[in-house]
Design a protein around this motif. Structure first.
Motif, PDB file in Angstrom:
ATOM      1  N   TYR A   1      16.716  48.050 -45.415  1.00 61.63           N
ATOM      2  CA  TYR A   1      15.493  47.297 -45.608  1.00 61.63           C
ATOM      3  C   TYR A   1      15.733  45.833 -45.296  1.00 61.63           C
ATOM      4  CZ  TYR A   1      14.298  51.455 -48.334  1.00 61.63           C
ATOM      5  OH  TYR A   1      14.081  52.739 -48.730  1.00 61.63           O
ATOM      6  N   GLU A   2      14.633  45.149 -45.061  1.00 57.49           N
ATOM      7  CA  GLU A   2      14.725  43.711 -44.897  1.00 57.49           C
ATOM      8  C   GLU A   2      14.740  43.067 -46.292  1.00 57.49           C
ATOM      9  OE1 GLU A   2      11.425  42.540 -42.469  1.00 57.49           O
ATOM     10  OE2 GLU A   2      11.651  44.292 -41.171  1.00 57.49           O
TER      11      GLU A   2
ATOM     12  N   LYS B   1      19.004  42.285 -41.095  1.00 52.12           N
ATOM     13  CA  LYS B   1      17.884  43.132 -40.668  1.00 52.12           C
ATOM     14  C   LYS B   1      16.577  42.347 -40.694  1.00 52.12           C
ATOM     15  CE  LYS B   1      15.986  47.734 -41.445  1.00 52.12           C
ATOM     16  NZ  LYS B   1      16.356  48.223 -40.130  1.00 52.12           N
ATOM     17  N   PHE B   2      16.401  41.539 -41.746  1.00 46.52           N
ATOM     18  CA  PHE B   2      15.194  40.723 -41.857  1.00 46.52           C
ATOM     19  C   PHE B   2      15.165  39.665 -40.755  1.00 46.52           C
ATOM     20  CE2 PHE B   2      12.652  37.260 -43.728  1.00 46.52           C
ATOM     21  CZ  PHE B   2      11.491  37.966 -44.015  1.00 46.52           C
ATOM     22  N   ARG B   3      16.353  39.022 -40.527  1.00 39.85           N
ATOM     23  CA  ARG B   3      16.418  37.980 -39.490  1.00 39.85           C
ATOM     24  C   ARG B   3      16.107  38.572 -38.112  1.00 39.85           C
ATOM     25  NH1 ARG B   3      21.279  36.767 -42.317  1.00 39.85           N
ATOM     26  NH2 ARG B   3      22.542  37.492 -40.533  1.00 39.85           N
TER      27      ARG B   3
ATOM     28  N   ARG C   1      14.345  41.260 -37.388  1.00 37.27           N
ATOM     29  CA  ARG C   1      12.930  41.668 -37.240  1.00 37.27           C
ATOM     30  C   ARG C   1      12.052  40.479 -36.926  1.00 37.27           C
ATOM     31  NH1 ARG C   1       8.971  42.827 -35.602  1.00 37.27           N
ATOM     32  NH2 ARG C   1       7.429  44.390 -36.250  1.00 37.27           N
TER      33      ARG C   1
END
Length: 702
Positions: free
Chosen positions: A17-18, A34-36, A38
């Protein structure tokens, strides 16, 4: 301790997950890879951002409320939208948890990208009540659109971009309508559900549905559906056409079932019988006509089913109790396994009246016999129908002199100018000259200068080449070229524009002219016959007609005398027109009564032969029998003609066109338009109206 921290960092970075951490001001404190990825930022860039950069829909006020909620609840779940570095928006679901460590309060948010699954779920939720076909979603934040395969198939599109507002409007026959619908849903949240027709052959009928998705009071996306309903719409159109046909007939149309219940009816049933729609909703044949019994109806219905069709006469009953005679055609229909009686009922009141009048007329034959014999005595008198080979009816001595001039000049190639009042038959004289000329085997080309627009006369007479002027899409052969070796008849020559008269003079003098846009001079051998009801000498003084052209035309003048000066010809002409129009109208007229002839002879005919012809045509329409008697069709005034009351040709034209326009309610072209009644091209009539200053306010001012 270091090892433990590294393990925790590794776990956060490798979660599917982000993950991000934010402080109370909304500033980002941490974000996993992952957040970065996306969002499209590197670590350094991301730590400079706040929640307001990631979700532009968040305000300071809404963030404060959100922080308070998470702090109070400790955990909180919601859905929202995130904006990537490239400016694209996508759907997310967020699970947040409140933490407090060493007086540092933070929110830890676990983010899941649900843009793909959210669209289809939203689509299903939004369209399940209309149709699960052709779905699409438009994101107003970045203008992106996604659509189902079915939606692309409907428009034969390869990708979703073809369905954006800027592109989709060009798929429909009425782009302004779909443009306004889309504008309404975007700006005012006005959902729509419309049937629109596409361009192309064959076209399609598409049901277009759209509704806004709001965030607060702002529309941030639109969810919609396109459904191909062509087959259904065509059936509905056909059914509507059949219904319109049925509702607009004068005949009454009923459909009854075996029980005598009224299943369907035409609008004429309400109009002619006096029923309201509500009264007919549950009515039966027994209420429509109390004289009909259940036993009679059963036998009658069985007979219709057995024979398929019954015809009989009846008395129809109105709501006010009055009756009228009708003729009924009762037809058997079978639909969905049930039998129906479709009755077509025609009002024959007028026919019955005519039958009664015919019977009364037959009873009076004996009393009319003496009168008919008296009229026959007059009609048996020898009438010298001196109708010459040129179809000119004449026995008067004065008019025979006019015909002598025709026969004298016909064999020559001399230019002829025929003058006289309107309606005296100048065109007939021109035809007679041509028929007896050396060029009689070639064409007689007729041109009415008064009916041609000023801009088109030169093209009409001399032709033009493709591209010579705006609208000249092909070459056009002029009337002088068509008349080469024959005769051209220029009617109403006084209406020819002054700037074109020099070109006509050149043809008369040199026998040559130039086409519009042409590169070579055309030589022709054409006999010119001109006619006018105007005084060209006066026009010369006014400067509207060339003097040199007048003398070239006036080589052999023929004055066509008015009908009032050749009254001996009126009986012959009237009989000629009577036979002509009786044949066309299918009437039985053979003769004119003596009283009718006397009345015709007493009238002065300001409209000359044309007026007499119109009178007889009108009489044939309104009268019946074998002998034409006087009636309402006869003119009511007589006596010497008053020159002061005569109209100029242009005034008469204008008055006549206005009268015709009044009858057509101002309609110029198309079925039952003024152009058709006047036997003119619609464009020509428009030009003529412009020239004469005829406008709608002119037509309907009284």
């Amino acid at each position: 301790m270091l090892q433990e921290t590294l393990v925790k960092d590794w776990l956060v970075e490798t979660l599917p997950y982000e993950v991000m951490w934010l402080d109370e001001t909304g500033k980002l404190l941490y974000a996993n890879e992952k957040f970065r990825n996306r969002l499209g930022y590197n670590k350094a860039e991301l730590l400079k951002l706040s929640i307001f950069d990631i979700n532009p829909t968040v305000t300071q006020e809404s963030w404060a409320k959100h922080w308070a909620t998470v702090k109070r609840e400790q955990t909180y779940y919601f859905k929202g939208s995130h904006k990537s570095k490239s400016g694209k928006f996508y759907e997310v679901e967020v699970f947040t948890q409140f933490f407090s460590n060493n007086r540092n309060n933070i929110i830890c948010a676990i983010v899941n990208d649900i843009s793909h699954s959210s669209f289809y779920k939203s689509l299903m939720d939004s369209t399940q009540d209309i149709a699960n076909v052709g779905g699409w979603k438009l994101n107003l934040q970045d203008g992106s659109i996604i659509a189902t395969t079915e939606a692309l198939k409907i428009f034969n599109a390869e990708d979703s971009e073809a369905l954006t507002p800027a592109n989709i409007i060009h798929q429909f026959k009425d782009p302004e309508k779909i443009k306004n619908l889309l504008r309404g849903v975007m700006r005012t949240s006005a959902a729509y559900d419309e049937v629109l027709e596409t361009k192309g052959h064959p076209s399609k009928f598409i049901r277009a549905v759209a509704k806004p998705v709001l965030k607060g009071d702002k529309v941030y996306k639109i969810v919609g559906v396109y459904q191909d309903i062509t087959e259904r719409q065509l059936k509905e159109n056909n059914l509507q056409l059949f219904k319109e046909v049925i509702d607009n007939v004068e005949d009454l149309i009923y459909v009854f079932n075996r029980k005598g219940e009224l299943i369907h009816y035409s609008v004429s049933v309400m109009n002619q019988l006096g029923y309201s729609k509500k009264q007919l909703e549950s009515i039966t044949i027994f209420k429509l006509d109390p004289t009909i019994t259940e036993k009679w109806w059963k036998e009658h219905f069985n007979e219709i089913v057995d024979k398929g069709l019954l015809r009989f006469e009846w008395l129809a009953l109105k709501t006010d109790g009055t009756k009228f005679p009708v003729e009924i055609s009762a037809n058997h229909l079978r639909y969905n396994g049930e039998d129906y009686n479709c009755a077509v009922i025609r009002n024959v009141t007028e026919r019955k009246k005519r039958d009664l009048k015919l019977y009364e007329a037959l009873e009076e034959i004996k009393s009319l016999k003496e009168r008919l014999e008296h009229e026959n005595e007059y009609l048996q008198e020898e009438i010298s129908d001196k109708i010459n080979a040129d179809n000119i009816v004449c026995k008067s001595e004065i008019y025979s002199k006019v015909l002598e001039q025709v026969h004298l000049v016909a064999p020559t190639d001399t230019t002829v100018l025929i003058t006289g009042e309107s309606g005296t038959g100048k065109e007939l004289l021109a035809s007679a000259i041509h028929t007896n000329s050396l060029g009689k085997n070639r064409a007689l080309i007729k041109v009415n200068c008064a009916t041609l627009p000023k801009e088109l006369i030169e093209s009409e007479l001399f032709g033009h080449k493709k591209g010579a002027f705006t609208g000249a899409v092909t070459d056009k052969v002029g009337k002088f070229t068509l008349a080469d070796g024959g005769t051209i008849f220029l009617d109403e020559i006084g209406e020819m524009p002054i700037d074109l008269q020099s070109k006509l003079l050149r043809v008369l003098q040199e026998g040559e002219f130039d086409e519009l846009g042409g590169t070579r001079t055309i030589k022709v051998d054409v006999r010119v016959i001109a006619a006018t009801n105007r005084k060209l000498e006066d026009m010369i003084k006014e400067g509207t007609f060339r003097e040199d052209l007048y003398y070239r035309l006036n080589v052999f003048p023929i004055y066509n005398i008015p009908l009032r000066e050749r009254k001996e010809d009126i009986p012959l002409l009237a009989q000629f027109f009577l036979e002509k129009f009786s044949s066309k109208a299918g009437k039985a007229f053979k003769r004119l009564s003596k009283k009718t002839v006397d009345a015709l002879m007493a009238y002065n005919y300001p409209g000359n032969i044309r007026e007499l012809e119109n009178l007889i045509e009108r009489a044939v329409i309104v009268e019946n029998g074998t002998t034409l008697n006087t009636g309402s069709w006869m003119p009511t005034t007589s006596g010497p003609i008053k020159t002061a009351e005569l109209l100029t040709f242009e005034e008469a034209q204008k008055q006549h066109i206005i009268e015709v326009l009044k009858r057509t309610d101002g309609k110029v072209s198309g079925v039952n338009g003024a152009a058709g009644i006047l036997d003119m091209n619609a464009k020509t009539l428009f030009a003529k109206m412009k020239k004469l200053g005829i406008e709608k306010q002119t037509v309907f001012k009284s």
